[in-house]
Motif scaffolding. Sequence first.
Motif: not given
Length: 274
Positions: A9-10, A5
């Motif tokens: 976002t990832s 993360q």
Amino acid sequence: MPNIQVNGTSLYYETHGSGVPIVFIHGHLSSHHMFEPQVEYFSKRAKVIVLDLRGYGNSGKLNVEVEDIVATQCRDLKELLDKLNLPKVTLVGCSSGSLLVQKFAEAYPDSVNALVLVDSYFYGPCGPFGTKNGIWKLLEACSWISYYLPAEFFLRSLRVTYHRWIPAYSILRNELFHKRPTESVKQRMALLRTDFNSGLSRLRMPVLCVAGRQSEWFVNQMNKAVEWFACAQKAVIEDAIYPSHLCQPLEFNRILLNFLIDQQLFRLEQQHSG
């Protein structure tokens, strides 16, 4: 390998090997798989990091405004490097990935040892031919429709184009089946709106520009880049088109390794120990 993360976002990323850190950034309509031959080679000699940019591969959605996409992806990369405890790296970018690493170097110059720009191009809001011509804009918009066509539609032409470069064909074929059309359109719009050559002369780190001999347009772009950067050199790979690092991976790996050694970023004993 994990997703991490960062910046809301990832991001999917992989690390391989140990030693001097080299980060490979893929181009448009592709993913970290674009550097499989480089991962295999350099992971025996260095610490290799590959990732999927926001909006690509296994990473999170491109859920930002078009005008913020490139800057956001730069911040994503910075946070990833911080979390991996990598204060300074060599960045290798292919095609539009090379545009991103330039913007990253502008924003975070103290985080970059050197830049390697592979099959790069340089243009801003006026487009690749230096014009705001309406016909060109229409053609560009029409090309976005192709992003939504099934991968099978492109296989024959891909096979014909890359019949001499099977490793490149294999990886590009796989990428066709994993595209994300809507986010690809957004990314393309962002690239077209961004001025990438305005700050090139201010970048003081070593820069290597690479292109395949049979891609004349990319060779011309590389020649322009060498003039713009303060500390740049070029390398042309024979018998190669885009992506030249996949058409001739052994030659590209040799060029990159020698560049790292020349810039004293990589010691000869590291090479022999691999």
